[in-house]
Design a protein around this motif. Structure first.
Motif, PDB file in Angstrom:
ATOM      1  N   LEU A  75       0.868  -1.251   0.019  1.00 16.56           N
ATOM      2  CA  LEU A  75      -0.224  -0.019  -0.048  1.00 16.56           C
ATOM      3  C   LEU A  75       0.841   1.159   0.025  1.00 16.56           C
ATOM      4  CD1 LEU A  75      -2.841  -0.971   2.637  1.00 16.56           C
ATOM      5  CD2 LEU A  75      -2.950  -1.045  -0.002  1.00 16.56           C
ATOM      6  N   ASN A  76       2.076   1.029  -0.199  1.00 14.54           N
ATOM      7  CA  ASN A  76       3.133   2.232  -0.232  1.00 14.54           C
ATOM      8  C   ASN A  76       2.839   3.000   1.221  1.00 14.54           C
ATOM      9  OD1 ASN A  76       4.125   2.077  -2.804  1.00 14.54           O
ATOM     10  ND2 ASN A  76       2.084   2.491  -3.496  1.00 14.54           N
ATOM     11  N   LEU A  77       2.723   2.227   2.362  1.00 18.03           N
ATOM     12  CA  LEU A  77       3.061   3.033   3.584  1.00 18.03           C
ATOM     13  C   LEU A  77       4.654   3.302   4.028  1.00 18.03           C
ATOM     14  CD1 LEU A  77       0.347   1.052   5.324  1.00 18.03           C
ATOM     15  CD2 LEU A  77       0.174   2.890   4.269  1.00 18.03           C
ATOM     16  N   GLU A  78       4.894   4.069   4.635  1.00 15.93           N
ATOM     17  CA  GLU A  78       6.251   4.211   5.236  1.00 15.93           C
ATOM     18  C   GLU A  78       6.501   3.796   6.643  1.00 15.93           C
ATOM     19  OE1 GLU A  78       9.718   7.389   4.861  1.00 15.93           O
ATOM     20  OE2 GLU A  78       7.973   8.084   3.677  1.00 15.93           O
ATOM     21  N   ILE A  79       6.910   2.755   6.866  1.00 19.24           N
ATOM     22  CA  ILE A  79       7.124   2.444   8.222  1.00 19.24           C
ATOM     23  C   ILE A  79       8.296   2.949   8.706  1.00 19.24           C
ATOM     24  CG2 ILE A  79       7.324   0.622  10.153  1.00 19.24           C
ATOM     25  CD1 ILE A  79       5.186  -1.093   8.298  1.00 19.24           C
ATOM     26  N   ILE A  80       8.542   4.058   9.542  1.00 16.88           N
ATOM     27  CA  ILE A  80       9.743   4.799   9.536  1.00 16.88           C
ATOM     28  C   ILE A  80      10.623   4.278  10.779  1.00 16.88           C
ATOM     29  CG2 ILE A  80       9.117   7.034   8.574  1.00 16.88           C
ATOM     30  CD1 ILE A  80       9.017   8.018  11.403  1.00 16.88           C
ATOM     31  N   ALA A  81      10.026   3.578  11.794  1.00 21.83           N
ATOM     32  CA  ALA A  81      10.522   2.883  12.928  1.00 21.83           C
ATOM     33  C   ALA A  81       9.770   2.107  13.710  1.00 21.83           C
ATOM     34  CB  ALA A  81      10.863   4.270  13.820  1.00 21.83           C
ATOM     35  N   TYR A  82      10.272   1.246  14.772  1.00 24.41           N
ATOM     36  CA  TYR A  82       9.668   0.356  15.295  1.00 24.41           C
ATOM     37  C   TYR A  82       9.825   0.268  16.918  1.00 24.41           C
ATOM     38  CZ  TYR A  82       9.350  -2.107  10.853  1.00 24.41           C
ATOM     39  OH  TYR A  82       9.404  -1.925   9.548  1.00 24.41           O
ATOM     40  N   LEU A  83       8.642   0.075  17.633  1.00 25.63           N
ATOM     41  CA  LEU A  83       8.724   0.345  19.067  1.00 25.63           C
ATOM     42  C   LEU A  83       9.899  -0.768  19.751  1.00 25.63           C
ATOM     43  CD1 LEU A  83       5.195   0.273  19.894  1.00 25.63           C
ATOM     44  CD2 LEU A  83       6.808   2.176  19.695  1.00 25.63           C
ATOM     45  N   GLU A  84       9.941  -1.909  18.785  1.00 25.62           N
ATOM     46  CA  GLU A  84      11.097  -2.804  19.239  1.00 25.62           C
ATOM     47  C   GLU A  84      12.433  -2.392  18.624  1.00 25.62           C
ATOM     48  OE1 GLU A  84       8.695  -7.144  19.195  1.00 25.62           O
ATOM     49  OE2 GLU A  84       9.801  -6.579  17.347  1.00 25.62           O
ATOM     50  N   PRO A  85      13.572  -2.483  19.625  1.00 30.17           N
ATOM     51  CA  PRO A  85      14.670  -1.779  19.072  1.00 30.17           C
ATOM     52  C   PRO A  85      15.404  -3.076  17.841  1.00 30.17           C
ATOM     53  CG  PRO A  85      14.942  -2.631  21.372  1.00 30.17           C
ATOM     54  CD  PRO A  85      13.555  -2.639  21.093  1.00 30.17           C
ATOM     55  N   LYS A  86      14.884  -4.157  17.928  1.00 32.85           N
ATOM     56  CA  LYS A  86      15.474  -5.091  17.057  1.00 32.85           C
ATOM     57  C   LYS A  86      14.060  -6.054  16.938  1.00 32.85           C
ATOM     58  CE  LYS A  86      20.417  -6.029  16.803  1.00 32.85           C
ATOM     59  NZ  LYS A  86      20.095  -6.548  15.499  1.00 32.85           N
ATOM     60  N   PRO A  87      13.879  -6.810  16.012  1.00 32.02           N
ATOM     61  CA  PRO A  87      12.543  -7.799  15.890  1.00 32.02           C
ATOM     62  C   PRO A  87      12.695  -8.651  17.064  1.00 32.02           C
ATOM     63  CG  PRO A  87      13.686  -7.338  13.693  1.00 32.02           C
ATOM     64  CD  PRO A  87      14.483  -6.721  14.643  1.00 32.02           C
ATOM     65  N   GLY A  88      11.676  -8.689  17.830  1.00 30.92           N
ATOM     66  CA  GLY A  88      11.846  -9.642  18.750  1.00 30.92           C
ATOM     67  C   GLY A  88      12.418  -9.382  20.270  1.00 30.92           C
ATOM     68  N   VAL A  89      13.125  -8.143  20.307  1.00 25.53           N
ATOM     69  CA  VAL A  89      13.448  -7.410  21.292  1.00 25.53           C
ATOM     70  C   VAL A  89      12.438  -6.476  22.181  1.00 25.53           C
ATOM     71  CG1 VAL A  89      15.383  -6.206  22.561  1.00 25.53           C
ATOM     72  CG2 VAL A  89      15.660  -7.672  20.415  1.00 25.53           C
ATOM     73  N   ALA A  90      11.975  -6.757  23.177  1.00 24.81           N
ATOM     74  CA  ALA A  90      11.276  -5.711  23.873  1.00 24.81           C
ATOM     75  C   ALA A  90      11.691  -4.355  23.743  1.00 24.81           C
ATOM     76  CB  ALA A  90      10.880  -6.317  25.234  1.00 24.81           C
ATOM     77  N   PRO A  91      10.517  -3.696  23.578  1.00 16.48           N
ATOM     78  CA  PRO A  91      10.903  -1.768  23.637  1.00 16.48           C
ATOM     79  C   PRO A  91      11.663  -1.617  24.889  1.00 16.48           C
ATOM     80  CG  PRO A  91       8.709  -2.427  22.856  1.00 16.48           C
ATOM     81  CD  PRO A  91       9.208  -3.537  23.562  1.00 16.48           C
ATOM     82  N   THR A  92      12.460  -0.699  24.992  1.00 16.87           N
ATOM     83  CA  THR A  92      13.186  -0.307  25.958  1.00 16.87           C
ATOM     84  C   THR A  92      12.674   1.216  26.215  1.00 16.87           C
ATOM     85  OG1 THR A  92      15.072   0.254  24.957  1.00 16.87           O
ATOM     86  CG2 THR A  92      15.231  -1.752  25.843  1.00 16.87           C
ATOM     87  N   THR A  93      12.996   1.950  27.592  1.00 21.11           N
ATOM     88  CA  THR A  93      12.621   3.048  27.673  1.00 21.11           C
ATOM     89  C   THR A  93      13.581   4.207  26.852  1.00 21.11           C
ATOM     90  OG1 THR A  93      12.204   2.602  30.082  1.00 21.11           O
ATOM     91  CG2 THR A  93      12.114   4.938  29.562  1.00 21.11           C
ATOM     92  N   SER A  94      14.670   3.876  26.952  1.00 26.30           N
ATOM     93  CA  SER A  94      15.536   4.706  26.223  1.00 26.30           C
ATOM     94  C   SER A  94      15.336   4.790  24.603  1.00 26.30           C
ATOM     95  CB  SER A  94      17.231   4.130  26.044  1.00 26.30           C
ATOM     96  OG  SER A  94      17.504   2.962  25.775  1.00 26.30           O
ATOM     97  N   HIS A  95      14.974   3.503  24.057  1.00 28.73           N
ATOM     98  CA  HIS A  95      14.489   3.483  22.443  1.00 28.73           C
ATOM     99  C   HIS A  95      13.054   4.162  22.396  1.00 28.73           C
ATOM    100  CE1 HIS A  95      14.282   1.844  18.542  1.00 28.73           C
ATOM    101  NE2 HIS A  95      13.035   1.501  18.788  1.00 28.73           N
ATOM    102  N   LEU A  96      12.249   3.994  23.448  1.00 28.49           N
ATOM    103  CA  LEU A  96      11.238   4.786  22.953  1.00 28.49           C
ATOM    104  C   LEU A  96      11.354   6.243  22.966  1.00 28.49           C
ATOM    105  CD1 LEU A  96       8.545   2.821  25.505  1.00 28.49           C
ATOM    106  CD2 LEU A  96       8.569   2.766  22.903  1.00 28.49           C
ATOM    107  N   SER A  97      12.136   6.665  24.041  1.00 29.99           N
ATOM    108  CA  SER A  97      12.395   8.159  24.249  1.00 29.99           C
ATOM    109  C   SER A  97      12.923   8.801  22.849  1.00 29.99           C
ATOM    110  CB  SER A  97      13.500   8.430  25.275  1.00 29.99           C
ATOM    111  OG  SER A  97      12.965   8.146  26.582  1.00 29.99           O
ATOM    112  N   SER A  98      13.618   7.955  22.289  1.00 28.02           N
ATOM    113  CA  SER A  98      14.531   8.409  20.818  1.00 28.02           C
ATOM    114  C   SER A  98      13.459   8.395  19.773  1.00 28.02           C
ATOM    115  CB  SER A  98      15.548   7.432  20.375  1.00 28.02           C
ATOM    116  OG  SER A  98      15.135   6.331  19.954  1.00 28.02           O
ATOM    117  N   LEU A  99      12.488   7.604  19.729  1.00 26.50           N
ATOM    118  CA  LEU A  99      11.330   7.513  19.154  1.00 26.50           C
ATOM    119  C   LEU A  99      10.481   8.713  19.228  1.00 26.50           C
ATOM    120  CD1 LEU A  99       9.853   3.863  18.876  1.00 26.50           C
ATOM    121  CD2 LEU A  99      11.334   5.070  17.174  1.00 26.50           C
TER     122      LEU A  99
END
Ligand code: ZN
Length: 300
Positions: free
Chosen positions: A210-234
Motif C-alpha cells: 500500500l506504499n506506507l512508510e514504516i519509519i521506525a519500530y517500538l522494538e529496538p530489534k525484531p523480537g526485542v522488547a521496547p526499552t525506555t531509552s529506545h522509546l525516548s528516541s522514538l
C-alpha cells in the motif's frame, strides 16, 4: 406429519453423509487455516496451532498440539524461522512421516513468495528473530494469492479424488480475492506515503503493498522488547517527522504504543494481525477489510 419429517431426515442424512474422510490439515497460524478452508471447503478439516491473540513466534509445543499434528495429512506453516522455537519439536514428537520436511504434506508458505528483508545481517544472540527474511507475508494479499495457487495444487495431489473440487474452489476464491484487492487498494489510496511507527516488523508486506512508510519500530530489534531509552528516541523522531500513527498487533502488549501515544499525541491503533485478532475479523476478507478500515480511520 411425522412420516414426512422422517422422509426429510432420511433424505438429508443421505446427502450429508461424509463418503470419505476429510483431509486433515494442521496449520501453524489462523491465516493458513482460513486459506485452507477457502480452497478445501467441506473436503478439509483445518486446525490452527495458534490463535489471533497469540504471538506466533513463541508458543509451547503442548501435548494437545502433538496429538493434533500426529493425525495431520498436511501441514501448513509460515516458515522463514517464524516457528523455529516450537515447530521442529512438534514435528519430531509427531512421529508423522507424511508431514516432515521434504514430504508432500509439508507446505511452507514463505517458500512460494519473494521475501523482503532477506540477506540482511542479523544477530540472533541479541534477540533478532528475523534472520532469514521477514516471515509475515500474510499481510500482503497478492502474496497470499500466490500461496493459494500452490496450496490448491498440493491439495489436489494429496486428495486426487477431490482434485476438481479444489481446482474449482481455488479459482472461485482467487476471482473473488483479486476483486477484493482492487477495492482495498482504492480504499487505501489515502494511506499512500503515510509515516507509521510499528511495534514489530509485522507489516512490512502490507506497507510494501500500500506504499506506507514504516519509519521506525517500538522494538529496538525484531523480537526485542521496547526499552525506555529506545522509546525516548522514538519520541524525538516523532517530533522531527510528521508521523501519522503508531500501530501494534492485537496480541502485543499495548503499553509501549500507549506510552508513545500519550507523549507524542500520535494515535496508537490496534490491528487484528490475523483472523481472530478481533471480533470483526473471522476470515481472510474481513481481516483486510478491518485492517484497512482501522488504518484509514486513523488518518481521517
Ligand atoms: Zn516477526
Amino acid at each position: 406429519m411425522k412420516k414426512l419429517q422422517l422422509i426429510i431426515i432420511t433424505i438429508l442424512a443421505l446427502y450429508t453423509q461424509p463418503s470419505v474422510a476429510k483431509l486433515n490439515i494442521f496449520t501453524c497460524e489462523p491465516e493458513w487455516a482460513a486459506l485452507a478452508n477457502e480452497i478445501g471447503g467441506n473436503k478439509v478439516k483445518a486446525f490452527s496451532a495458534t490463535h489471533g491473540k497469540q504471538d506466533p513466534h513463541y508458543i509451547q509445543a503442548r501435548p494437545s498440539l502433538i496429538a493434533k499434528i500426529r493425525k495431520a495429512d498436511l501441514l501448513i506453516c509460515t516458515g522463514a524461522e517464524l516457528e523455529i522455537g516450537w515447530l521442529p519439536l512438534l514435528l519430531r514428537k509427531s512421529a508423522n512421516k507424511d508431514i516432515q520436511p521434504g514430504e508432500k504434506g509439508y507446505f511452507i508458505t514463505t517458500s512460494f513468495v519473494k521475501l523482503l528483508d532477506k540477506g540482511g545481517i542479523a544477530d540472533r544472540s541479541r534477540g533478532d528473530v528475523h534472520t532469514s527474511g521477514n516471515p509475515h507475508i500474510h499481510a500482503d494479499p497478492r502474496r497470499l494469492a500466490q500461496v493459494a495457487e500452490k496450496l490448491s495444487v498440493v491439495m489436489q495431489q494429496l486428495d486426487p479424488n477431490n482434485a476438481d473440487y479444489y481446482q474449482q474452489n481455488s479459482q472461485l476464491f482467487l476471482d473473488k480475492w483479486h476483486e477484493a484487492i482492487i477495492v482495498w487498494q482504492t480504499q487505501a489510496e489515502v494511506l499512500k506515503g503515510r509515516k507509521i511507527i510499528a511495534h514489530h516488523k509485522s507489516w512490512i508486506y502490507l506497507a510494501n503493498w500500500l506504499n506506507l512508510e514504516i519509519i521506525a519500530y517500538l522494538e529496538p530489534k525484531p523480537g526485542v522488547a521496547p526499552t525506555t531509552s529506545h522509546l525516548s528516541s522514538l519520541l524525538k523522531t516523532s517530533e522531527s517527522q510528521q508521523v501519522d500513527m503508531i500501530i501494534y498487533a492485537a496480541y502485543q502488549n499495548p503499553k509501549s504504543a500507549k506510552w508513545l501515544e500519550k507523549r507524542s499525541k500520535i494515535a496508537a491503533i490496534e490491528l487484528p494481525f490475523t483472523i481472530g485478532g478481533n471480533k470483526q475479523t473471522d476470515d481472510l476478507f474481513s481481516f483486510f477489510d478491518d485492517t484497512i478500515k482501522r488504518l484509514v480511520g486513523a488518518v481521517k
